[in-house]
Design an enzyme around this catalytic site. Structure first.
Site, mmCIF file in Angstrom:
data_model
loop_
_atom_site.group_PDB
_atom_site.id
_atom_site.type_symbol
_atom_site.label_atom_id
_atom_site.label_comp_id
_atom_site.label_asym_id
_atom_site.label_seq_id
_atom_site.Cartn_x
_atom_site.Cartn_y
_atom_site.Cartn_z
ATOM 1 N N ARG A 101 0.879 -1.181 0.000
ATOM 2 C CA ARG A 101 0.000 0.000 0.000
ATOM 3 C C ARG A 101 0.905 1.216 0.000
ATOM 4 N NH1 ARG A 101 -5.382 1.231 3.520
ATOM 5 N NH2 ARG A 101 -6.125 -0.198 1.907
ATOM 6 N N HIS A 128 -7.188 0.614 -6.687
ATOM 7 C CA HIS A 128 -7.465 -0.270 -5.550
ATOM 8 C C HIS A 128 -8.116 -1.542 -6.127
ATOM 9 C CE1 HIS A 128 -7.776 -1.467 -1.533
ATOM 10 N NE2 HIS A 128 -8.669 -0.641 -1.043
ATOM 11 N N GLN A 131 -10.090 -4.124 -4.004
ATOM 12 C CA GLN A 131 -11.392 -3.590 -3.601
ATOM 13 C C GLN A 131 -12.409 -3.796 -4.725
ATOM 14 O OE1 GLN A 131 -12.155 -1.792 -0.503
ATOM 15 N NE2 GLN A 131 -14.150 -2.365 -1.287
ATOM 16 N N ASP A 223 -17.434 6.860 -1.731
ATOM 17 C CA ASP A 223 -16.180 6.719 -0.975
ATOM 18 C C ASP A 223 -15.893 8.080 -0.339
ATOM 19 O OD1 ASP A 223 -13.715 5.871 0.015
ATOM 20 O OD2 ASP A 223 -12.662 6.073 -1.896
ATOM 21 N N CYS A 263 -16.546 1.429 0.199
ATOM 22 C CA CYS A 263 -15.380 0.572 0.463
ATOM 23 C C CYS A 263 -14.949 0.628 1.923
ATOM 24 C CB CYS A 263 -14.230 0.991 -0.451
ATOM 25 S SG CYS A 263 -13.746 2.703 -0.221
ATOM 26 N N ARG A 291 -13.860 -8.937 0.973
ATOM 27 C CA ARG A 291 -12.445 -8.649 0.687
ATOM 28 C C ARG A 291 -11.602 -9.885 0.957
ATOM 29 N NH1 ARG A 291 -10.461 -3.452 0.972
ATOM 30 N NH2 ARG A 291 -8.546 -4.440 0.269
HETATM 31 N N1 CP Z 1 -11.407 -0.443 1.998
HETATM 32 C C1 CP Z 1 -10.163 -0.506 2.466
HETATM 33 O O1 CP Z 1 -9.183 -0.705 1.729
HETATM 34 O O2 CP Z 1 -10.067 -0.352 3.819
HETATM 35 P P1 CP Z 1 -8.720 -0.145 4.636
HETATM 36 O O3 CP Z 1 -8.143 1.188 4.226
HETATM 37 O O4 CP Z 1 -9.145 -0.150 6.072
HETATM 38 O O5 CP Z 1 -7.770 -1.250 4.319
HETATM 39 N N1 NVA Z 2 -10.041 6.568 -1.464
HETATM 40 C C1 NVA Z 2 -9.703 6.099 -0.149
HETATM 41 C C2 NVA Z 2 -9.924 4.636 -0.044
HETATM 42 C C3 NVA Z 2 -9.642 4.036 1.287
HETATM 43 C C4 NVA Z 2 -9.855 2.551 1.318
HETATM 44 C C5 NVA Z 2 -8.253 6.455 0.155
HETATM 45 O O1 NVA Z 2 -7.399 6.331 -0.730
HETATM 46 O O2 NVA Z 2 -7.983 6.878 1.281
#
Ligand code: CP
Ligand code: NVA
Length: 304
Positions: A101, A128, A131, A223, A263, A291
């Site tokens: 990440r 993502h 997701q 989101d 999400c 997930r």
């Molecule tokens: N939806 C998602 O990726 O959640 P987290 O940021 O908690 O991993």
């Molecule tokens: N768009 C959000 C998604 C989190 C799962 C972010 O990048 O923070």
């Protein structure tokens, strides 16, 4: 040859259906897969916080007899303490796969370039994919089909939307998007998604009108307005997005049978109201659970 999953564009339609079908089997019979990744290990390089992605990958590996190790940014300091290349080359000697990440998508690409083990995108500023795959699995689970399902996304043109738009287009699912002016999805990604849609025969309607997106929709998706790393823009974004809240007024425009997706994490009272998030239409916790099932399928496909 190793295969990475950095974005939906890395997957063919056949592979996508294989992942979805495998996830279905894994969800139905967890015991059958309890030794499927015995002796395998993954590393989780996370430069940003996480609940779902981290826990679902870690527990998913555990339930399949494998092991995972969490590598937070203060630990390995990728790109600071050590170059991305060196991290990739060294971890490839210990691990069978890496979930990363990152802030910048380019960091993932660099990791993938030098690692000899699969790199899985656990969220970047652009994509993502895990997701989106779980979301489409959830949609098929709820509707029993992808046919004639319209997914409407209302909110920020961000990483989650980029992946969802490409995946719906690949699967032939119609998509409507409404964002405030200046907050639309990445232009190159729109082009790519439209080329997928042209092949599958689906449509993508992008506007600045949340009502147009919500009307008659099967899926209402939103989101956060402020993604991780955009905290400095918070005040400006809250002003720009004020008419894009997923609330009862907007939800009423969708079909009676619609589902609400997010999400997560959600900022209740900002992009989505409590009443919508907690309504009988909301499937956000099923979505979060899935997930894990879908990522188990991804791990099985890439780590074998
Ligand atoms: N939806 C998602 O990726 O959640 P987290 O940021 O908690 O991993
Ligand atoms: N768009 C959000 C998604 C989190 C799962 C972010 O990048 O923070």
């Amino acid at each position: 040859m190793k295969k990475d999953l950095l974005s939906i564009q890395d997957l063919g339609s056949q592979e996508i259906f294989e992942i979805i079908n495998l996830a279905e089997d894994i969800k139905a019979d967890r015991v059958k897969y309890q030794e499927a990744l015995k002796g395998k290990s993954i590393g989780l390089i996370f430069q940003k916080p996480s609940n779902r992605t981290r826990v679902s990958f870690e527990i998913g590996m555990f339930q399949m007899g494998g092991n995972s190790i969490y590598l937070g940014s203060s630990e390995i300091g990728m790109g600071g303490r050590e170059s991305v290349k060196d991290v990739a080359c060294v971890l490839s000697r210990y691990l069978d796969g890496i979930v990363a990440r990152t802030y910048k998508h380019e960091v993932l690409e660099e990791l993938a370039k030098y690692a000899s083990v699969p790199i899985i995108n656990g969220l970047s500023d652009m994509d993502h994919p895990c997701q989106a795959l779980s979301d489409m699995f959830t949609i098929e689970e709820k509707f029993g089909t992808f046919e004639r399902v319209t997914v409407s996304y209302i909110g920020d043109g961000n990483n989650v939307l980029n992946s969802l738009m490409c995946l719906t287009a690949k699967l032939g699912v119609n998509m409507r998007v409404a964002t405030p002016k200046g907050y639309g999805p990445d232009k190159d990604i729109v082009k790519t998604a439209k080329s997928f849609a042209a092949k599958s025969g689906s449509t993508i309607d992008i506007s600045n009108d949340p009502k147009r997106a919500a009307k008659g929709a099967d899926v209402l998706y939103t989101d956060v307005w402020i993604s991780m790393g955009q905290e400095k823009e918070a005040a400006r974004r809250v002003r720009a997005f004020k008419n894009f809240q997923l609330n009862d007024r907007l939800a009423k425009l969708a079909k009676n049978t619609h589902v609400v997706m997010h999400c997560l994490p959600a900022h209740r009272g900002q992009e989505i109201t409590n009443s919508v998030m907690d309504s009988r239409h909301s499937i956000v916790y099923d979505q979060a659970e899935n997930r894990m099932h879908v990522q188990k399928a991804i791990l099985l496909k890439l780590l074998k």
